[in-house]
Design an enzyme around this catalytic site. Structure first.
Site, PDB file in Angstrom:
ATOM      1  N   LYS A  52       0.853  -1.188   0.000  1.00 33.16           N
ATOM      2  CA  LYS A  52       0.000   0.000   0.000  1.00 33.16           C
ATOM      3  C   LYS A  52       0.887   1.234   0.000  1.00 33.16           C
ATOM      4  O   LYS A  52       1.626   1.485   0.943  1.00 33.16           O
ATOM      5  CB  LYS A  52      -0.908   0.005   1.234  1.00 33.16           C
ATOM      6  CG  LYS A  52      -1.862   1.191   1.282  1.00 33.16           C
ATOM      7  CD  LYS A  52      -2.768   1.089   2.500  1.00 33.16           C
ATOM      8  CE  LYS A  52      -3.724   2.249   2.604  1.00 33.16           C
ATOM      9  NZ  LYS A  52      -4.588   2.156   3.813  1.00 33.16           N
ATOM     10  N   ASP A  94     -13.733   2.569  10.227  1.00 35.07           N
ATOM     11  CA  ASP A  94     -14.004   2.593   8.786  1.00 35.07           C
ATOM     12  C   ASP A  94     -14.373   1.201   8.284  1.00 35.07           C
ATOM     13  O   ASP A  94     -13.873   0.742   7.250  1.00 35.07           O
ATOM     14  CB  ASP A  94     -12.793   3.135   8.028  1.00 35.07           C
ATOM     15  CG  ASP A  94     -13.143   3.603   6.612  1.00 35.07           C
ATOM     16  OD1 ASP A  94     -14.346   3.818   6.348  1.00 35.07           O
ATOM     17  OD2 ASP A  94     -12.236   3.745   5.786  1.00 35.07           O
TER      18      ASP A  94
END
Length: 520
Positions: A249, A346
């Site tokens: 990432k 989230d």
């Protein structure tokens, strides 16, 4: 006759049973990623047929028994990430069939035994980094006898990398301190926390690859290697020289710097301290020449959101229920088994990643907060994704575990209806409102369920309606009416049993009841 024992990646406690030494035919013993304590029992030395021994990622203490040097058939020995101390036994040099030796992340001291240079069969790695070793590097290790050029080069690179990693460790002692100590001592992440240093920082993953390896594996992070994009950056697929596949990432550099640093730090301080089969594994991180990189295990099937809302979804109900239960168990671990507790903030279908067996792994901890439940924590702004945000959070900015539970309830509704969390304004604007409006007009019937599923099977319909009731209580307007995640797991397991066991749920997945659990 038992030849293999694999109790890895559980929550086993206590000491390693000395009775294991009585299983003479044992060739494989995996106990890694548990909470085992005590010393490595000498009785294990009776397992003369052992070829693979992995005791890594536990809390084992004491010294490494020299008796391990009598395992003449041993090919793999992993003792890393424990609390082992004392000297490295020179007897390990007798393991003539050993191809991989991992002892990093302990408190081993003294000199490196020159006898380790006799391990000419090592092909994968010898990792002794992050210990308290002293003295010089023995020439026998640098130039062992009867080693071909390629293997020699590999060993030198591995050893030098271990030394460089040890020196680098001093430079990032504060960050590594936060990552390596137990979860219960991790501090709360404040919005005004000091950001990570702007100087280049690189924490070398235990798997043994470098930043340059990542660059080569992704062709300098070329678009063709991108497998996903999010608000904070892009995820790339990288196949390393060893064949291992990892997800890289790369956080966006054009976003506000403090947000990137906060996201970067939040993932390190949470994922760096936790291990659970339903939580994505963080291998390491890198801050290099302005690039923030996070290295994860690669999830073959991608995200639940991509599969569920893609053009050709073929997820049947048992698979969807397996995903729902796995995600719930991951969240229950964050809320109830971590000390202090962790609130994800989230939870959404795009942050639930699936492996090749469609087992769920909760990922993306860029917004995670460490808090002492049941107390709430004030935020400076609303964080999360539209359609998943709990009503009370939007106007109070108070984050509690009940915010995650609301978001999880929305994911359940996605699995049940096949619809996205955002709906047309004339239908309520979000999935929770749409479902509740439909039920008010039609009662709780199969008409609300995803028509792509086999709705001819009454057992499936009955089970889905039961799960729908769980989703509705998770998305209750009042957070006091929502169950705890441990209770959600319990309700899902009970629904599975009542409807005829759609999936096999191991007994150890049944969560214990605690007196301080919130009432549904």
């Amino acid at each position: 006759m038992v030849t293999e024992i694999d109790f890895s990646e559980n929550y086993l406690t206590g000491e390693i049973p000395v009775e294991l030494g009585q299983i003479k035919g044992l060739s494989l013993l995996y106990l890694f990623q548990n909470q085992l304590t005590g010393v490595i029992p000498n009785e294990i030395s009776s397992l003369r047929n052992l070829t693979k021994l992995d005791l890594s990622i536990n809390k084992l203490t004491g010294s490494i028994p020299s008796e391990l040097g009598t395992f003449m058939q041993l090919e793999l020995l992993k003792l890393s990430d424990n609390k082992l101390s004392g000297r490295i036994p020179s007897a390990l040099g007798n393991l003539s069939h050993l191809t991989e030796l991992q002892m990093g992340g302990n408190s081993l001291s003294g000199d490196i035994p020159p006898e380790l240079g006799s391990l000419s069969s090592l092909q994968i790695a010898m990792n002794i980094s992050y210990n308290n070793l002293t003295g010089e590097i023995p020439p026998e290790i640098v130039v062992p006898p009867l080693v071909n050029a390629d293997r020699l080069r590999s060993k030198i690179i591995t050893l030098v990398a271990a030394v460089v990693g040890g020196v680098s460790l001093i430079l990032i002692v504060v960050i590594l301190y936060f990552m390596r100590r137990p979860v219960e001592t991790v501090p709360s992440l404040q919005d005004d926390d000091v950001s990570i240093s702007e100087s280049d920082i690189y924490f070398r993953p235990k798997e043994g690859f470098t930043f340059q390896d990542l660059v080569e594996a992704t062709h300098h992070f070329h678009e063709s290697y991108a497998v996903g994009r999010g608000a904070c950056g892009t995820v790339y697929k990288a196949v390393m020289h060893s064949g291992q596949v990892i997800a890289v990432k790369k956080l966006s550099s054009n976003r506000e710097g403090s947000n990137i640093e906060n996201s970067f730090r939040a993932e390190i301080l949470t994922l760096g301290n936790i291990r659970h089969r339903n939580i994505v594994k963080l291998y390491g991180f890198c801050y290099h020449q302005g690039s923030n990189l996070l290295l994860y295990e690669y999830m073959t099937k991608g995200s639940l959101g991509e599969l569920l809302h893609g053009p050709s979804c073929d997820l049947d109900w048992p698979t969807r229920f397996t995903i729902a239960l796995g995600a719930a168990e991951g969240l229950a671990y964050l809320h109830h088994d971590c000390r202090p507790s962790i609130i994800h903030r989230d939870i959404k279908s795009n942050n639930i990643l699936l492996d090749d067996k469609f087992e769920a792994h909760v990922g993306d901890f860029g917004l995670a907060k460490v808090v002492d439940l049941p107390y709430s924590k004030s935020m400076s702004a609303v964080a999360g994704s539209y359609g998943y945000i709990a009503p009370e959070y939007a106007y109070t900015l108070k984050v509690t575990e009940k915010c995650d539970i609301y978001s999880y309830g929305v994911v359940l509704l996605e699995l049940l209806t096949g619809r996205t969390p955002v709906q047309p304004l004339e239908q309520g604007g979000d999935l929770v409102t749409w479902v509740k409006q439909y039920i008010r007009g039609h009662s709780l019937t199969s008409g609300v369920l995803d028509r792509r599923l086999d709705l001819e099977d009454q057992r499936i319909i009955d089970h889905m309606i039961t799960v729908m009731k769980i989703a509705l209580v998770c998305t209750s307007i009042s957070p006091l009416d929502r169950p705890s995640m441990r209770e959600v797991v319990l309700m899902l397991i009970e629904s599975n049993e009542q409807q005829g066991n759609f999936i096999a749920v191991p007994e150890n997945d049944l969560p214990p009841r605690h007196e301080d659990d919130d009432a549904p």
